[in-house]
Write a protein that holds these residues in place. Sequence first.
Motif, PDB file in Angstrom:
ATOM      1  N   UNK A 208       0.857  -1.177   0.000  1.00 37.72           N
ATOM      2  CA  UNK A 208       0.000   0.000   0.000  1.00 37.72           C
ATOM      3  C   UNK A 208       0.898   1.232   0.000  1.00 37.72           C
ATOM      4  N   UNK A 209       0.828   2.001  -1.056  1.00 39.78           N
ATOM      5  CA  UNK A 209       1.712   3.168  -1.185  1.00 39.78           C
ATOM      6  C   UNK A 209       1.040   4.468  -0.759  1.00 39.78           C
ATOM      7  N   UNK A 210      -0.221   4.412  -0.419  1.00 39.01           N
ATOM      8  CA  UNK A 210      -0.974   5.630  -0.097  1.00 39.01           C
ATOM      9  C   UNK A 210      -1.242   5.777   1.396  1.00 39.01           C
ATOM     10  N   UNK A 211      -0.506   5.040   2.235  1.00 34.93           N
ATOM     11  CA  UNK A 211      -0.661   5.131   3.681  1.00 34.93           C
ATOM     12  C   UNK A 211       0.647   5.606   4.293  1.00 34.93           C
ATOM     13  N   UNK A 212       0.584   6.643   5.112  1.00 36.52           N
ATOM     14  CA  UNK A 212       1.784   7.125   5.799  1.00 36.52           C
ATOM     15  C   UNK A 212       1.543   7.085   7.305  1.00 36.52           C
ATOM     16  N   UNK A 213       2.641   6.956   8.048  1.00 38.98           N
ATOM     17  CA  UNK A 213       2.562   6.817   9.498  1.00 38.98           C
ATOM     18  C   UNK A 213       3.490   7.812  10.185  1.00 38.98           C
ATOM     19  N   UNK A 214       3.025   8.317  11.314  1.00 34.49           N
ATOM     20  CA  UNK A 214       3.781   9.294  12.092  1.00 34.49           C
ATOM     21  C   UNK A 214       3.705   8.948  13.568  1.00 34.49           C
ATOM     22  N   UNK A 215       4.800   9.168  14.298  1.00 40.01           N
ATOM     23  CA  UNK A 215       4.762   9.061  15.755  1.00 40.01           C
ATOM     24  C   UNK A 215       4.152  10.345  16.295  1.00 40.01           C
ATOM     25  N   UNK A 216       3.025  10.218  16.990  1.00 39.71           N
ATOM     26  CA  UNK A 216       2.332  11.395  17.521  1.00 39.71           C
ATOM     27  C   UNK A 216       1.423  10.960  18.655  1.00 39.71           C
ATOM     28  N   UNK A 217       1.367  11.776  19.695  1.00 45.96           N
ATOM     29  CA  UNK A 217       0.531  11.510  20.858  1.00 45.96           C
ATOM     30  C   UNK A 217      -0.740  12.338  20.736  1.00 45.96           C
ATOM     31  N   UNK A 218      -1.884  11.693  20.684  1.00 44.98           N
ATOM     32  CA  UNK A 218      -3.140  12.412  20.510  1.00 44.98           C
ATOM     33  C   UNK A 218      -3.377  13.410  21.632  1.00 44.98           C
ATOM     34  N   UNK A 219      -2.828  13.153  22.822  1.00 37.58           N
ATOM     35  CA  UNK A 219      -3.019  14.075  23.937  1.00 37.58           C
ATOM     36  C   UNK A 219      -2.100  15.285  23.862  1.00 37.58           C
ATOM     37  N   UNK A 220      -1.115  15.236  22.990  1.00 37.13           N
ATOM     38  CA  UNK A 220      -0.183  16.359  22.802  1.00 37.13           C
ATOM     39  C   UNK A 220       0.221  16.385  21.329  1.00 37.13           C
ATOM     40  N   UNK A 250     -10.723  14.023  28.902  1.00 41.84           N
ATOM     41  CA  UNK A 250     -11.049  15.430  28.630  1.00 41.84           C
ATOM     42  C   UNK A 250     -10.029  16.037  27.671  1.00 41.84           C
ATOM     43  N   UNK A 251      -8.753  15.745  27.882  1.00 41.06           N
ATOM     44  CA  UNK A 251      -7.708  16.223  26.979  1.00 41.06           C
ATOM     45  C   UNK A 251      -7.888  15.645  25.579  1.00 41.06           C
ATOM     46  N   UNK A 252      -8.316  14.396  25.522  1.00 36.29           N
ATOM     47  CA  UNK A 252      -8.555  13.734  24.232  1.00 36.29           C
ATOM     48  C   UNK A 252      -9.567  14.528  23.410  1.00 36.29           C
ATOM     49  N   UNK A 253     -10.686  14.899  24.026  1.00 31.34           N
ATOM     50  CA  UNK A 253     -11.728  15.596  23.272  1.00 31.34           C
ATOM     51  C   UNK A 253     -11.271  16.981  22.838  1.00 31.34           C
ATOM     52  N   UNK A 254     -10.515  17.656  23.689  1.00 27.88           N
ATOM     53  CA  UNK A 254      -9.962  18.951  23.290  1.00 27.88           C
ATOM     54  C   UNK A 254      -9.074  18.803  22.064  1.00 27.88           C
ATOM     55  N   UNK A 255      -8.279  17.736  22.039  1.00 28.83           N
ATOM     56  CA  UNK A 255      -7.338  17.530  20.945  1.00 28.83           C
ATOM     57  C   UNK A 255      -8.030  17.034  19.684  1.00 28.83           C
ATOM     58  N   UNK A 256      -8.898  16.044  19.825  1.00 28.79           N
ATOM     59  CA  UNK A 256      -9.519  15.430  18.652  1.00 28.79           C
ATOM     60  C   UNK A 256     -10.419  16.409  17.930  1.00 28.79           C
ATOM     61  N   UNK A 257     -11.033  17.325  18.669  1.00 28.52           N
ATOM     62  CA  UNK A 257     -11.929  18.289  18.029  1.00 28.52           C
ATOM     63  C   UNK A 257     -11.174  19.211  17.090  1.00 28.52           C
ATOM     64  N   UNK A 258      -9.873  19.403  17.339  1.00 28.79           N
ATOM     65  CA  UNK A 258      -9.062  20.241  16.469  1.00 28.79           C
ATOM     66  C   UNK A 258      -8.517  19.519  15.252  1.00 28.79           C
ATOM     67  N   UNK A 259      -8.736  18.211  15.177  1.00 31.16           N
ATOM     68  CA  UNK A 259      -8.215  17.423  14.062  1.00 31.16           C
ATOM     69  C   UNK A 259      -9.274  17.058  13.035  1.00 31.16           C
ATOM     70  N   UNK A 260     -10.552  17.185  13.405  1.00 34.75           N
ATOM     71  CA  UNK A 260     -11.637  16.843  12.482  1.00 34.75           C
ATOM     72  C   UNK A 260     -12.084  18.109  11.761  1.00 34.75           C
ATOM     73  N   UNK A 261     -12.041  18.089  10.443  1.00 33.93           N
ATOM     74  CA  UNK A 261     -12.433  19.246   9.645  1.00 33.93           C
ATOM     75  C   UNK A 261     -13.939  19.479   9.759  1.00 33.93           C
ATOM     76  N   UNK A 262     -14.349  20.713   9.565  1.00 32.15           N
ATOM     77  CA  UNK A 262     -15.767  21.036   9.563  1.00 32.15           C
ATOM     78  C   UNK A 262     -16.473  20.226   8.479  1.00 32.15           C
ATOM     79  N   UNK A 263     -17.557  19.574   8.853  1.00 36.05           N
ATOM     80  CA  UNK A 263     -18.263  18.703   7.926  1.00 36.05           C
ATOM     81  C   UNK A 263     -17.702  17.304   7.862  1.00 36.05           C
ATOM     82  N   UNK A 264     -16.630  17.052   8.616  1.00 36.18           N
ATOM     83  CA  UNK A 264     -16.020  15.735   8.638  1.00 36.18           C
ATOM     84  C   UNK A 264     -16.614  14.851   9.711  1.00 36.18           C
TER      85      UNK A 264
END
Length: 340
Positions: A208-220, A250-264
Amino acid sequence: MAGIRVPPEDADVSQAARQVAAIDLISDDDRSVTADSWSIKSEYGSTLDDEQRHADATEALSAAAYRAPSEYSSDKEEPDAEAVSSLLGFQSYWDATYADELANFREHGHAGEVWFGADVMEIVASWTKNLFVGISQRHLPNHIDIANNLSAGEPEKELSNWSVLDVGTGNGLLLQELAKQGFSDLTGTDYSEGAIDLARSLTDRAEFTNIKFLVDDILDTKLDKKFQLVMDKGTLDAIGLHPDGPLKRSMYWDSISGLVASGGLLVITSCNSTKDELIQEVEAFNQRSGASPESVTAVDLDASRDPPPFQYIDHVRSYPTFTFGGSVGSRVATVAFLRN
């Protein structure tokens, strides 16, 4: 999960004794939680030694329980024994798990374990595809099974235009399933470097050439992009199993809300929360964000006030159910929320 209250300790108790006490805190429920509610094995296979994994995880928990305070931790010098929910709430557990699975892959070629099972993963991917096809055609379902309202052969080319993020991706197999469904802009993140190494290895092997991965903490998170589809399969569960679970959720929801585009969409799959509990948690976040305290759905919004950050759209209805105490439930819940 069972918890045990620890009696007050004398000031001269040695560090070794405190570590033994920490190990004693781990209940039989904690030791078996991987087998009973998370580690549902599939045809992908696993040759990991469960007893060794439990031993490694116990050591990791002992070390984590007395780690230096971080910005995520409470400011207590000692963790509250009643709050120790599970080994699965600690990053050290997942680092050890994925180190084992990466070594296992390199030696035997095994993909490792699929959390919730391969059948659930496939249902989530196909159901999400159908949901997005409906939304692309301006069908916003509410309390209906959208999959039953889409006839076979309808255009699905819009799927390739949707950016997808899988938080806590683990071995990345969910993204492979989404790629098979037609999504092509795919990103997976995990705070465990071992998980990302394994996910990349499996994706390369599957070509699969269209999948990329990154080390990232959803809480930060360090991500500065919004995605039209954000997937969570078990990550919120693991976050909630940490001793500081309520704070971290609570931190999860603060973070995840900033990652979902409007209408997503945000699609959460959980084995620790029911559909209703996830909806209630979203409504609590909406209230905390200043939205109306009323329960709102995707239709009949009051245009005189700002819409809430998230609105319940639909949930998977095809999981097997059971009845207990007069109530009907399922081992797994998958719920979709629209981001305003």
